[in-house]
Design an enzyme around this catalytic site. Structure first.
Site, PDB file in Angstrom:
ATOM      1  N   GLY A  14       0.738  -1.254   0.252  1.00 44.48           N
ATOM      2  CA  GLY A  14       0.099   0.178   0.107  1.00 44.48           C
ATOM      3  C   GLY A  14       0.912   1.107   0.066  1.00 44.48           C
ATOM      4  N   GLY A 112       4.817  -7.132   4.874  1.00 42.46           N
ATOM      5  CA  GLY A 112       4.324  -8.105   3.820  1.00 42.46           C
ATOM      6  C   GLY A 112       5.433  -8.095   2.652  1.00 42.46           C
ATOM      7  N   THR A 134       4.957   2.424   5.858  1.00 43.54           N
ATOM      8  CA  THR A 134       3.707   1.831   6.022  1.00 43.54           C
ATOM      9  C   THR A 134       2.858   2.720   7.014  1.00 43.54           C
ATOM     10  OG1 THR A 134       2.007   0.123   6.819  1.00 43.54           O
ATOM     11  CG2 THR A 134       4.330   0.069   7.760  1.00 43.54           C
ATOM     12  N   ILE A 135       1.668   2.964   6.458  1.00 44.50           N
ATOM     13  CA  ILE A 135       0.781   3.848   7.438  1.00 44.50           C
ATOM     14  C   ILE A 135       0.429   2.906   8.800  1.00 44.50           C
ATOM     15  CG2 ILE A 135      -0.305   5.364   5.600  1.00 44.50           C
ATOM     16  CD1 ILE A 135      -2.740   3.736   6.454  1.00 44.50           C
ATOM     17  N   ASP A 136       0.651   1.688   8.477  1.00 42.33           N
ATOM     18  CA  ASP A 136       0.302   0.775   9.887  1.00 42.33           C
ATOM     19  C   ASP A 136       1.243   0.814  10.876  1.00 42.33           C
ATOM     20  OD1 ASP A 136      -1.838   0.067   8.011  1.00 42.33           O
ATOM     21  OD2 ASP A 136      -0.710  -1.686   7.412  1.00 42.33           O
ATOM     22  N   ARG A 171     -23.244  14.758  19.802  1.00 40.74           N
ATOM     23  CA  ARG A 171     -23.123  13.349  19.297  1.00 40.74           C
ATOM     24  C   ARG A 171     -21.945  12.507  19.859  1.00 40.74           C
ATOM     25  NH1 ARG A 171     -25.041  14.539  13.148  1.00 40.74           N
ATOM     26  NH2 ARG A 171     -27.248  13.995  13.603  1.00 40.74           N
TER      27      ARG A 171
HETATM   28  O1  F6P Z   1      -1.258  -1.679   4.916  1.00 35.57           O
HETATM   29  C1  F6P Z   1      -1.564  -0.395   4.335  1.00 35.57           C
HETATM   30  C2  F6P Z   1      -3.273  -0.269   4.382  1.00 35.57           C
HETATM   31  O2  F6P Z   1      -3.683   0.953   4.088  1.00 35.57           O
HETATM   32  C3  F6P Z   1      -3.991  -0.879   5.373  1.00 35.57           C
HETATM   33  O3  F6P Z   1      -3.943   0.093   6.644  1.00 35.57           O
HETATM   34  C4  F6P Z   1      -5.108  -1.178   5.069  1.00 35.57           C
HETATM   35  O4  F6P Z   1      -5.823  -2.382   5.473  1.00 35.57           O
HETATM   36  C5  F6P Z   1      -4.875  -1.634   3.444  1.00 35.57           C
HETATM   37  O5  F6P Z   1      -3.578  -1.187   3.140  1.00 35.57           O
HETATM   38  C6  F6P Z   1      -5.843  -1.583   2.525  1.00 35.57           C
HETATM   39  O6  F6P Z   1      -5.318  -1.906   1.260  1.00 35.57           O
HETATM   40  P1  F6P Z   1      -6.043  -1.607  -0.158  1.00 35.57           P
HETATM   41  O7  F6P Z   1      -5.599  -0.181  -0.572  1.00 35.57           O
HETATM   42  O8  F6P Z   1      -5.520  -2.610  -1.124  1.00 35.57           O
HETATM   43  O9  F6P Z   1      -7.632  -1.564   0.104  1.00 35.57           O
END
Ligand code: F6P
Length: 358
Positions: A14, A112, A134-136, A171
């Site tokens: 991603g 990955g 990675t943003i994760d 809310r």
């Molecule tokens: O690993 C980065 C990420 O943005 C995750 O946070 C997310 O679950 C996934 O990729 C989304 O992937 P895609 O763009 O293939 O839907």
């Protein structure tokens, strides 16, 4: 003696903010070593598909262009499962590398990609240096990956905006953020965005716990609340919420925000809820100064180590210092989830954010 004459660079997995700053850094540092740099298109696809897809990169590609300042990947990336076997892909990858005469490949990727591409490189006898992105923020061993900080900023900005409308309408607004199976993005953003509740995949929660927090907010006289939920969070009893799959049948995360909203509305009348699923804007936006700096530092370090003859490593940060890790160790470590003892989880609990059960 430095034997490298030509390298490839590819971005894999991603995308995120800061990739182009890594590419620029690698190209400038490598060409100043006298090396040629081939930019591989669309992740490993550029080497495994036929015809090969690549372009020769020089400083001119970036010196008079906005690209290093932008998110996305100039080269394209690949984040979709593929049907060919790893053996077939590794063979084509190796043939592609040899056809182009590359002496090493710089792979800008997350957990990955480090795993998959280092497997191809090992099988095909190709030298590799990884740069984590990675943003994760779940790439193992490094404290930070390129792109995480910008994604945190996007989520924090969203919380600031949501707070205003939540207040107008009394809310509890739910923000569903990405992160796959790791809660780093959710927790960092919830702490920085002063949320009341933050649910992450690593920590079990109860509906009662969420409702008790919302009631505490109400009793305090505040008329709005913010809830952050990471896309990988499951139901209270541990079932995945998602039903969506991609074109090769892999699970697509998402939907827990809507699920929780319905559940809260059914069981608690103190606040109405609404959901914002932030989606792919978290992967874009102008890279923050931190991400740009990290991108440049790690890109240059990758080339410095390659020039020294070091390969099969991933560069990264540990204890605030720039360093490198053996790729085997990175692959062995798998994925780094959020630790219950992280300063962010501890601080969140200390200031009264409900982050699940101890
Ligand atoms: O690993 C980065 C990420 O943005 C995750 O946070 C997310 O679950 C996934 O990729 C989304 O992937 P895609 O763009 O293939 O839907």
């Amino acid at each position: 003696m430095n034997k490298i004459k030509k390298i490839g660079i590819l971005t894999s997995g991603g995308d995120c903010a800061g990739l182009n700053a890594v590419i620029m850094s690698v190209v400038n540092a490598a060409t100043r070593q006298g090396w040629e740099v081939y930019g591989i298109h669309d992740g490993t696809d550029g080497l495994t598909n036929r015809p090969l897809s690549y372009e020769v990169l020089t400083e001119n590609n970036f010196s008079n262009s906005p690209w290093p300042r932008l998110s996305g990947s100039y080269l394209g990336s690949l984040n979709t499962g593929v049907k060919e076997t790893p053996e077939v892909l590794a063979q084509r990858f190796g043939e592609g590398v040899r056809e182009l005469g590359l002496d090493a490949v710089v792979v800008v990727g997350g957990d990955g990609s480090m795993n998959i591409v280092s497997g191809y490189c090992k099988a095909a006898g190709v030298k590799m240096v990884g740069v984590p992105k990675t943003i994760d923020n779940d790439t193992p061993l490094t404290e930070f990956s390129v792109g995480f900080n910008t994604a945190c900023q996007a989520c924090t900005n969203a919380l600031d905006d949501l707070m205003l409308t939540a207040r107008s309408h009394h809310r509890a607004l739910i923000l569903e953020v990405m992160g796959r199976d790791a809660g780093h993005l959710a927790m960092h953003s919830a702490v920085a965005g002063f949320a009341d509740v933050c649910l992450v995949p690593e920590i079990p929660y109860t509906l009662d716990g969420i409702i008790a927090k919302l009631e505490e907010v109400k009793q305090s006289g505040r008329t709005s609340a913010l809830i952050v939920v990471s896309e990988g969070v499951k139901t209270e009893t541990g079932e995945a919420v998602t039903g969506a799959v991609n074109m090769v049948g892999e699970k697509i995360n998402g939907g827990i925000g809507e699920y929780l909203s319905n559940l809260i509305n059914k069981n608690y009348k103190g606040f109405q809820t609404r959901v914002t699923k932030l989606g792919h804007v978290q992967r874009s936006g102008n890279p923050t100064s931190f991400d740009r700096g990290l991108a440049v530092v790690l890109g240059a370090e990758a080339i410095r180590l390659l020039a020294e003859g070091q390969t099969d490593i991933m560069v990264g940060l540990a204890g605030g210092k720039v360093t490198s890790f053996a790729l085997d160790k990175v692959v062995e470590a798998g994925t780094t989830g959020l630790n219950e003892n992280s300063p962010y989880v501890k601080a969140a609990r200390a200031i009264g954010i409900y982050v699940g059960e101890k």
